[in-house]
Design an enzyme around this catalytic site. Sequence first.
Site, PDB file in Angstrom:
ATOM      1  N   ASP A   1     -23.826  -8.199 -20.582  1.00  0.00           N
ATOM      2  CA  ASP A   1     -22.376  -8.299 -20.758  1.00  0.00           C
ATOM      3  C   ASP A   1     -22.155  -8.611 -22.239  1.00  0.00           C
ATOM      4  O   ASP A   1     -22.402  -9.721 -22.702  1.00  0.00           O
ATOM      5  CB  ASP A   1     -21.828  -9.417 -19.862  1.00  0.00           C
ATOM      6  CG  ASP A   1     -20.314  -9.595 -20.001  1.00  0.00           C
ATOM      7  OD1 ASP A   1     -19.750  -9.142 -21.019  1.00  0.00           O
ATOM      8  OD2 ASP A   1     -19.717 -10.223 -19.108  1.00  0.00           O
TER       9      ASP A   1
ATOM     10  N   TYR B   1     -19.908 -15.678 -17.477  1.00  0.00           N
ATOM     11  CA  TYR B   1     -18.457 -15.668 -17.274  1.00  0.00           C
ATOM     12  C   TYR B   1     -18.127 -16.162 -15.854  1.00  0.00           C
ATOM     13  O   TYR B   1     -18.818 -15.788 -14.891  1.00  0.00           O
ATOM     14  CB  TYR B   1     -17.962 -14.228 -17.481  1.00  0.00           C
ATOM     15  CG  TYR B   1     -16.510 -14.020 -17.205  1.00  0.00           C
ATOM     16  CD1 TYR B   1     -15.546 -14.503 -18.075  1.00  0.00           C
ATOM     17  CD2 TYR B   1     -16.092 -13.331 -16.075  1.00  0.00           C
ATOM     18  CE1 TYR B   1     -14.201 -14.320 -17.817  1.00  0.00           C
ATOM     19  CE2 TYR B   1     -14.751 -13.131 -15.808  1.00  0.00           C
ATOM     20  CZ  TYR B   1     -13.807 -13.633 -16.686  1.00  0.00           C
ATOM     21  OH  TYR B   1     -12.478 -13.441 -16.422  1.00  0.00           O
TER      22      TYR B   1
ATOM     23  N   ARG C   1      -9.848  10.455  -9.017  1.00  0.00           N
ATOM     24  CA  ARG C   1     -10.791   9.340  -8.832  1.00  0.00           C
ATOM     25  C   ARG C   1     -12.178   9.758  -9.287  1.00  0.00           C
ATOM     26  O   ARG C   1     -12.917   8.984  -9.881  1.00  0.00           O
ATOM     27  CB  ARG C   1     -10.804   8.855  -7.368  1.00  0.00           C
ATOM     28  CG  ARG C   1     -11.923   7.847  -7.105  1.00  0.00           C
ATOM     29  CD  ARG C   1     -11.776   7.012  -5.831  1.00  0.00           C
ATOM     30  NE  ARG C   1     -11.166   7.708  -4.718  1.00  0.00           N
ATOM     31  CZ  ARG C   1     -11.747   8.681  -4.006  1.00  0.00           C
ATOM     32  NH1 ARG C   1     -12.982   9.066  -4.292  1.00  0.00           N
ATOM     33  NH2 ARG C   1     -11.102   9.264  -3.020  1.00  0.00           N
TER      34      ARG C   1
HETATM   35  C1  LIG Z   1     -13.010 -11.216 -19.140  1.00  0.00           C
HETATM   36  C2  LIG Z   1     -14.479 -11.145 -18.980  1.00  0.00           C
HETATM   37  C3  LIG Z   1     -15.064 -10.523 -17.871  1.00  0.00           C
HETATM   38  C4  LIG Z   1     -14.243  -9.964 -16.717  1.00  0.00           C
HETATM   39  O1  LIG Z   1     -13.457  -8.905 -17.122  1.00  0.00           O
HETATM   40  P1  LIG Z   1     -12.032  -8.555 -16.449  1.00  0.00           P
HETATM   41  O2  LIG Z   1     -11.577  -7.419 -17.293  1.00  0.00           O
HETATM   42  O3  LIG Z   1     -11.185  -9.771 -16.561  1.00  0.00           O
HETATM   43  O4  LIG Z   1     -12.303  -8.193 -15.039  1.00  0.00           O
HETATM   44  C5  LIG Z   1     -16.450 -10.461 -17.811  1.00  0.00           C
HETATM   45  N1  LIG Z   1     -17.223 -10.981 -18.795  1.00  0.00           N
HETATM   46  C6  LIG Z   1     -16.696 -11.596 -19.861  1.00  0.00           C
HETATM   47  C7  LIG Z   1     -17.604 -12.158 -20.888  1.00  0.00           C
HETATM   48  C8  LIG Z   1     -15.319 -11.699 -19.991  1.00  0.00           C
HETATM   49  O5  LIG Z   1     -14.803 -12.322 -21.064  1.00  0.00           O
END
Ligand SMILES: *Cc1c(COP(=O)(O)O)cnc(C)c1O
Length: 386
Positions: A175, A103, A51
Amino acid sequence: MSREQPGFATRAVHVGQGPDPATGAVVQPIHLATTFAQEGIGRHGGYEYSRSNNPTREQLETCLASLEGGRHGLAFASGLAATTTVMLLLDPGDHVVYMEDAYGGTFRLFNNVMGRYGVTFTAVDATRPDAIAGAITDRTRLVWVESPTNPLLRVVDIAAAAHAAHDRGAWLAVDSTFASPYIQRPLQLGADIVMHSSTKYLGGHSDVLGGCLVTSDDSLAEPLRFHQNAAGAVPSPFDCWLLLRGLKTLSLRVQRQSDSALAIAEHLAAHPSVRAVHYPGLRSHPQHELAARQMGGVYGGVVSFELEDEAAAVRVLEALRLFTLAESLGAVESLAEHPGLMTHASVPSEERRRTGLHDGLLRLSVGIEDLDDLLADIDNALQQAG
Ligand SMILES: *Cc1c(COP(=O)(O)O)cnc(C)c1O
């Protein structure tokens, strides 16, 4: 011509991934061990318990950091696990400014989970840097943006957002899932943290769930690393290995997907049943010039477009053959979905309408199939539905 470091595609294949020193195997083994022998109490070769640290995960983290041009990479079991770990840096009373069409899972984590721990959130139209600046208070510690956004492909000026955040002593996290590091590197534009759902372009084959964070700031890397271990949302060694394998072809896949997506966006824009097309590579996109600069002229594999109404959108979805009806994006196979009924169903309907999610909106994730086949599938579906 001298270069400071090898190019992106070379790093994707090699960084963190040389031949196995023990055997010479060109592909390194997957280290499944959960625990590692110690020479004496507290004396070990950098690994004690998986971990906390695992050799396969470390290879992935090294490669991810290099691709984002950052110093520290951290891998997680999902994109939301990565985002949650950023949230763990906050205390009750802290405030976050975030992109209004984030998202859906991010929206849910912020408002339905973190809100219970005393963190407050303000949604803004982050395509306007003045809207970010105007929402920051003395309690704001983090600005969270996404670019391009899901599913409308709105583009945030990352350098301007970093400026607005840093002016008031807040961090900027981006993101960057929809762009991938092949297209956009937020740390170089001033962001403090870049986050990905590795489930999408980084993995690229719809067979592994993952997330990552990259930062160049040692004072952020340390608490993030602490919480990665303390909260424990780490990926399995096998998942790390699948992601390393995916990264090797990231540049080829994303270039092909982007080339095809642009051609599909142009084709849709000229189609009589299509009301609007959202794609940053189109000159008609309101932030095309910013996107051209920030994304280096490659715009990603996601295209959204609007049909007359929900019924027409559902008919087209059901008539598509090659585009699979499914959530998610970024993989080699082309997918299509209805955001309002599927990925964004957890966003309240008034919020969806406010942020411009039309009921006739469809989102395509363009894969690496032959472009002519994809165009024929789209034309056929539009004709059958129309
Ligand atoms: C899919 C996605 C997430 C979340 O990711 P997971 O791997 O599904 O937990 C966050 N931001 C964006 C833009 C995404 O497309």
